[in-house]
Design a protein around this motif. Structure first.
Motif, PDB file in Angstrom:
ATOM      1  N   GLY A   1       0.814  -1.210   0.000  1.00  0.00           N
ATOM      2  CA  GLY A   1       0.000   0.000   0.000  1.00  0.00           C
ATOM      3  C   GLY A   1       0.844   1.256   0.000  1.00  0.00           C
ATOM      4  N   ASN A   2       0.157   2.354  -0.199  1.00  0.00           N
ATOM      5  CA  ASN A   2       0.772   3.676  -0.105  1.00  0.00           C
ATOM      6  C   ASN A   2      -0.357   4.674   0.091  1.00  0.00           C
ATOM      7  OD1 ASN A   2      -0.348   4.249  -2.679  1.00  0.00           O
ATOM      8  ND2 ASN A   2       1.454   3.420  -3.679  1.00  0.00           N
ATOM      9  N   GLY A   3      -0.023   5.867   0.422  1.00  0.00           N
ATOM     10  CA  GLY A   3      -1.073   6.859   0.643  1.00  0.00           C
ATOM     11  C   GLY A   3      -1.791   6.628   1.955  1.00  0.00           C
ATOM     12  N   GLU A   4      -3.109   6.571   1.916  1.00  0.00           N
ATOM     13  CA  GLU A   4      -3.929   6.507   3.128  1.00  0.00           C
ATOM     14  C   GLU A   4      -3.872   5.172   3.864  1.00  0.00           C
ATOM     15  OE1 GLU A   4      -7.826   7.498   1.680  1.00  0.00           O
ATOM     16  OE2 GLU A   4      -7.493   9.624   2.059  1.00  0.00           O
ATOM     17  N   ILE A   5      -3.571   4.087   3.161  1.00  0.00           N
ATOM     18  CA  ILE A   5      -3.613   2.761   3.779  1.00  0.00           C
ATOM     19  C   ILE A   5      -2.311   2.032   3.475  1.00  0.00           C
ATOM     20  CG2 ILE A   5      -4.839   0.560   3.919  1.00  0.00           C
ATOM     21  CD1 ILE A   5      -7.304   2.066   2.779  1.00  0.00           C
ATOM     22  N   ARG A   6      -1.640   1.580   4.551  1.00  0.00           N
ATOM     23  CA  ARG A   6      -0.416   0.796   4.398  1.00  0.00           C
ATOM     24  C   ARG A   6      -0.439  -0.350   5.402  1.00  0.00           C
ATOM     25  NH1 ARG A   6       2.609   6.281   4.143  1.00  0.00           N
ATOM     26  NH2 ARG A   6       1.758   6.259   6.193  1.00  0.00           N
ATOM     27  N   MET A   7       0.199  -1.445   5.038  1.00  0.00           N
ATOM     28  CA  MET A   7       0.255  -2.599   5.935  1.00  0.00           C
ATOM     29  C   MET A   7       1.589  -3.297   5.734  1.00  0.00           C
ATOM     30  SD  MET A   7      -2.653  -5.476   6.381  1.00  0.00           S
ATOM     31  CE  MET A   7      -2.403  -6.928   7.362  1.00  0.00           C
ATOM     32  N   TRP A   8       2.170  -3.797   6.836  1.00  0.00           N
ATOM     33  CA  TRP A   8       3.446  -4.502   6.778  1.00  0.00           C
ATOM     34  C   TRP A   8       3.554  -5.425   7.995  1.00  0.00           C
ATOM     35  CZ3 TRP A   8       2.584   0.460   8.196  1.00  0.00           C
ATOM     36  CH2 TRP A   8       3.045   0.881   9.439  1.00  0.00           C
ATOM     37  N   PRO A   9       4.365  -6.493   7.871  1.00  0.00           N
ATOM     38  CA  PRO A   9       4.500  -7.428   8.992  1.00  0.00           C
ATOM     39  C   PRO A   9       5.351  -6.829  10.120  1.00  0.00           C
ATOM     40  CG  PRO A   9       5.868  -8.130   7.154  1.00  0.00           C
ATOM     41  CD  PRO A   9       5.087  -6.927   6.690  1.00  0.00           C
ATOM     42  N   THR A  10       5.097  -7.301  11.342  1.00  0.00           N
ATOM     43  CA  THR A  10       5.924  -6.883  12.473  1.00  0.00           C
ATOM     44  C   THR A  10       7.306  -7.503  12.318  1.00  0.00           C
ATOM     45  OG1 THR A  10       5.138  -8.743  13.788  1.00  0.00           O
ATOM     46  CG2 THR A  10       3.969  -6.648  14.059  1.00  0.00           C
ATOM     47  N   LEU A  11       8.220  -7.115  13.165  1.00  0.00           N
ATOM     48  CA  LEU A  11       9.585  -7.621  13.106  1.00  0.00           C
ATOM     49  C   LEU A  11       9.638  -9.109  13.438  1.00  0.00           C
ATOM     50  CD1 LEU A  11      11.427  -4.683  14.891  1.00  0.00           C
ATOM     51  CD2 LEU A  11      11.357  -5.175  12.438  1.00  0.00           C
ATOM     52  N   PRO A  12      10.582  -9.841  12.838  1.00  0.00           N
ATOM     53  CA  PRO A  12      10.729 -11.266  13.175  1.00  0.00           C
ATOM     54  C   PRO A  12      11.025 -11.423  14.666  1.00  0.00           C
ATOM     55  CG  PRO A  12      12.080 -10.681  11.274  1.00  0.00           C
ATOM     56  CD  PRO A  12      11.519  -9.402  11.832  1.00  0.00           C
ATOM     57  N   GLY A  13      10.531 -12.494  15.226  1.00  0.00           N
ATOM     58  CA  GLY A  13      10.737 -12.747  16.647  1.00  0.00           C
ATOM     59  C   GLY A  13       9.599 -12.241  17.506  1.00  0.00           C
ATOM     60  N   GLU A  14       8.852 -11.269  17.010  1.00  0.00           N
ATOM     61  CA  GLU A  14       7.670 -10.803  17.727  1.00  0.00           C
ATOM     62  C   GLU A  14       6.521 -11.757  17.406  1.00  0.00           C
ATOM     63  OE1 GLU A  14       6.859  -6.707  16.870  1.00  0.00           O
ATOM     64  OE2 GLU A  14       8.904  -6.080  17.289  1.00  0.00           O
ATOM     65  N   ARG A  15       5.410 -11.589  18.121  1.00  0.00           N
ATOM     66  CA  ARG A  15       4.286 -12.471  17.805  1.00  0.00           C
ATOM     67  C   ARG A  15       3.837 -12.190  16.374  1.00  0.00           C
ATOM     68  NH1 ARG A  15      -0.989 -10.142  20.976  1.00  0.00           N
ATOM     69  NH2 ARG A  15      -0.779  -8.050  20.171  1.00  0.00           N
ATOM     70  N   PRO A  16       3.382 -13.226  15.653  1.00  0.00           N
ATOM     71  CA  PRO A  16       3.034 -13.037  14.242  1.00  0.00           C
ATOM     72  C   PRO A  16       1.842 -12.102  14.066  1.00  0.00           C
ATOM     73  CG  PRO A  16       2.604 -15.298  14.949  1.00  0.00           C
ATOM     74  CD  PRO A  16       3.167 -14.568  16.109  1.00  0.00           C
ATOM     75  N   SER A  17       2.141 -10.905  13.620  1.00  0.00           N
ATOM     76  CA  SER A  17       1.100  -9.919  13.371  1.00  0.00           C
ATOM     77  C   SER A  17       1.605  -8.941  12.323  1.00  0.00           C
ATOM     78  CB  SER A  17       0.712  -9.188  14.668  1.00  0.00           C
ATOM     79  OG  SER A  17       1.830  -8.552  15.237  1.00  0.00           O
TER      80      SER A  17
END
Length: 154
Positions: free
Chosen positions: A80-96
């Motif tokens: 995504g870009n602009g108003e809506i973006r999504m990306w995974p959390t850092l490795p080692g953290e809970r999967p989100s």
């Protein structure tokens, strides 16, 4: 019915995907986390878009329409870009994944659990594959709406 009568074609209705209710965490600042529920809805009539209703404990709910491809991509990489973006959390953290929604008035960052969203999105792709998202789009109506623009009442 006699065996010599032709069989009527069976009309299949597209399978519906049930809504997905998730517990999200809204990040109010670096240290303040606010639990929040969100309902993800998929409509086979508009398969490229997922409707997400954020249900606040107090106050009105908010509805955002987010591209299904953006959500799917954001589970594993920046999407995504602009108003809506999504990306995974850092490795080692809970999967989100992080989901960032921006408008001229506000910005909201949510932590979204990856596994249930991934499973739900896969179910939507089984019903309407990505390559078939635009098959049933009424291009003439879409272009007429686009060219006519908003209508003024009065």
């Amino acid at each position: 019915m006699h065996s010599d009568q032709p069989q009527l074609p069976v009309c299949s209705v597209r399978e519906q995907v049930p809504s997905l209710c998730l517990e999200l965490v809204q990040m109010l600042d670096e240290f303040t986390r606010l639990p929040m529920r969100a309902t993800f809805r998929f409509d086979v009539a508009v398969p490229a878009v997922v409707t997400v209703e954020f249900l606040a404990e107090r106050g009105p709910s908010l509805v955002w329409r987010i591209g299904r491809e953006l959500l799917h991509g954001g589970l594993t990489s920046m999407s995504g870009n602009g108003e809506i973006r999504m990306w995974p959390t850092l490795p080692g953290e809970r999967p989100s994944s992080w989901l960032l929604l921006e408008s001229p008035e506000t910005e909201a960052l949510f932590e979204v659990p990856t596994a249930p969203l991934a499973e739900w999105l896969e179910a939507t792709y089984r019903v309407v594959p990505a390559e078939a998202e635009l098959d049933d789009l009424n291009w003439d109506g879409f272009l007429m709406d686009l060219l006519d623009g908003p209508t003024a009442s009065g």
